[in-house]
Design an enzyme around this catalytic site. Structure first.
Site, PDB file in Angstrom:
ATOM      1  CB  CYS A   1      -0.755  -0.161   1.150  1.00 51.71           C
ATOM      2  SG  CYS A   1      -2.338   1.034   0.909  1.00 51.71           S
TER       3      CYS A   1
ATOM      4  CG  HIS B   1      -3.945  -3.425   3.240  1.00 49.51           C
ATOM      5  ND1 HIS B   1      -2.740  -3.238   4.194  1.00 49.51           N
ATOM      6  CD2 HIS B   1      -4.311  -2.306   2.708  1.00 49.51           C
ATOM      7  CE1 HIS B   1      -2.615  -1.512   4.190  1.00 49.51           C
ATOM      8  NE2 HIS B   1      -3.753  -1.442   3.196  1.00 49.51           N
TER       9      HIS B   1
ATOM     10  CD  GLU C   1      -1.803  -6.242   5.606  1.00 53.11           C
ATOM     11  OE1 GLU C   1      -1.861  -4.839   5.956  1.00 53.11           O
ATOM     12  OE2 GLU C   1      -1.399  -6.454   4.522  1.00 53.11           O
TER      13      GLU C   1
ATOM     14  CB  VAL D   1      -2.470 -16.838  28.552  1.00 53.24           C
ATOM     15  CG1 VAL D   1      -1.718 -17.997  27.834  1.00 53.24           C
ATOM     16  CG2 VAL D   1      -3.945 -17.625  28.571  1.00 53.24           C
ATOM     17  CG  ASP D   2       0.234 -12.840  28.174  1.00 52.28           C
ATOM     18  OD1 ASP D   2      -0.106 -13.547  27.182  1.00 52.28           O
ATOM     19  OD2 ASP D   2      -0.162 -11.581  27.983  1.00 52.28           O
TER      20      ASP D   2
END
Length: 509
Positions: free
Chosen positions: A79, A167, A169, A224-225
């Protein structure tokens, strides 16, 4: 040593998404601001220029010197990145007569292009730009285009330099992942060896080399982290690690006891601290969301400091920092303006004088879960929905009191257990109940009631940056509303939040 893709960030909302897609391909990549380009070494196999909210004609538009990159290693402009390549080489970029935003059909002119190998012709792509490349320099050749964007993709002759005005992604570009694969593997020759297993092995070696025989302290949140960080450190240094798990009185029903038991079953050295009353006292009279977050954060720090000071010879502080936190701290325009304080508590007293170890700082949220699975973290922790650091403190709108916490814990428990019973929990990224500072009239039996309103929230997402509300089945909503009102005295009305992020946030405060 892993081969690496370098992504130069021009401020696009999609930059992190580019990195996550490349990581999905088991290729390691890093994001760096366009004005802080690292030294190009042999590990960097290719460079991607991201999109940007700027126009190439804007006086403040990012225009880095990439002379030591272009023509020397593969380069892909996405882009804005593509428009920048075209304009700085003598091409013509002009404002689009109609802003290009949404799905479009890309026809591939050069079917032998390595960038589009295996891609269907035509294929659906996603456009999001206000400028369009009108003419290309003489040594550029058109590879693909859409009815509106004739130069949708280009290649620079005698260079491994490409540009695409769509894009790849985003999910709306149907074969975007294949296009990225063709670039990072086909053009750049990257090895697909960035896996959870390889990360665990390398992280354990690095922790051992860094920490040696020193002691480490880590503040657990039950999420979780911090749990994955703790287990990874435990694998590397065992009993040299001490974890502190603080009950701030704002956790879910029975969460402190259940999670503490899980941690101890894993062999972790954990100190559980009941500090509910201290948090409640500090929150008394506070209604402003930001002040509530700061109060909860300060108290956590104070209590963590007190407990850590009881330990002897601790040298390191471990944190569950993940890659989006790192990217935010070095973003193109510096740390973003405060929309709200971070969900997780950060920053400890300087007098602690501890060195920092962050074993997860290279990982995105979804990668943390994969590493947790590799480490065999129990599913009751690994598959938990994300939960904000301030906990129920920001799901009780207005002043937080022990009575309101107990009320919300009970209602939230009915809701979350209901999602599990109806096999909905694992389809949802995050769910929770919000206790509103509103009381409404109701009728229960022959009595008139005047009780609280409860709002339910459930969203789908991949990393929390964007989120869509989840369409809970009517049968479930009818059932859960009835169950909450019947079982939780103090609530007589249940509503469902159908706002997406943006413009709303996932939490209400």
């Amino acid at each position: 040593m892993h081969s690496k893709i370098l992504i130069l960030d021009f401020g696009s909302q999609y930059t992190q998404l580019i990195a996550r897609r490349i990581r999905e391909l088991k290729v390691y990549c890093e994001i760096h601001p366009y004005n802080k380009i690292p030294a190009i070494d042999k590990t960097i196999k290719g460079v991607i220029l991201s999109g940007s909210p700027f126009s190439v004609h804007d006086p403040k538009a990012p225009k880095p010197d990439i002379s030591n990159i272009r023509g020397k290693i593969p380069l892909l402009g996405i882009c804005y990145g593509a428009q920048l390549l075209a304009q700085t080489s003598g091409g013509k970029v002009e404002p689009s007569q109609i802003r290009e935003y949404g799905k479009s059909t890309l026809s591939i002119a050069q079917t032998d292009s390595i960038l589009f190998k295996g891609v269907k012709n035509p294929t659906q792509v996603w456009m999001s730009h206000g400028d369009t490349i009108m003419t290309l320099p003489d040594n550029f050749e058109v590879v693909a285009g859409t009815p509106e964007v004739k130069m949708g993709a280009f290649h620079v002759k005698n260079e491994q330099t490409y540009g695409i005005q769509f894009h790849p992604e985003v999910y709306h570009t149907i074969e975007g992942l294949l296009i990225l694969h063709n670039f990072v593997v086909g053009v750049c020759g990257c090895k697909q060896d960035w896996t959870p297993a390889s990360f665990v092995n390398e992280a354990i070696k690095k922790i051992k080399h860094t920490v040696k025989d020193d002691k480490v302290v880590l503040g657990l949140s039950g999420g979780v982290d911090s749990s994955v960080a703790a287990l990874l450190l435990h694998r590397a240094i065992g009993k040299q690690l001490t974890c502190i798990f603080v009950d701030n009185g704002l956790l879910r029903k029975n969460e402190f006891e259940e999670v503490l038991k899980s941690y101890k079953n894993l062999g972790l050295n954990v100190i559980g601290v009941d500090a509910k009353q201290q948090f409640y006292n500090a929150l008394k009279g506070i209604t402003d969301p930001e002040l509530k977050r700061k109060s909860i954060g300060k108290n956590f720090i104070d209590i963590f400091d007190q407990e850590a000071n009881k330990l002897t010879n601790v040298t390191w502080l471990a944190q569950g920092t993940i890659y989006p936190d790192v990217i935010e701290s070095i973003s193109v325009n510096g740390p973003s303006a405060t929309i709200k304080s971070h969900h997780n508590v950060g920053g400890l007293p300087k007098h602690m004088m501890l060195k920092i170890v962050e074993p997860l700082r290279l990982l995105f949220k979804d990668e943390v879960r994969k590493v947790g699975h590799e480490l065999e973290l129990p599913s009751n922790i690994l598959n938990r929905h994300p939960f904000p650091g301030p906990g129920l403190g920001i799901r009780i709108l207005g002043e937080v009191t022990p009575e309101k916490v107990a009320l919300l814990q009970e209602a939230d428990s009915v809701y979350i257990n209901g999602l599990k019973k109806f096999d909905l929990y694992d389809k949802i990224w995050q769910a929770g109940a919000m206790l509103l500072p509103i009381q409404t009239v109701g009728v229960m039996g022959d009595e008139r009631t005047y009780e609280y309103v409860l709002a339910l929230r459930a969203v789908t997402s991949t990393d929390g940056m964007t989120a869509d509300w989840y369409p809970l089945p009517y049968e479930f909503m009818a059932n859960i509303s009835n169950e909450i009102i019947n079982r939780v005295k103090g609530i007589n009305r249940v509503v469902y939040d159908i706002s997406s992020k943006p413009p709303a946030t996932i939490e209400w405060e």
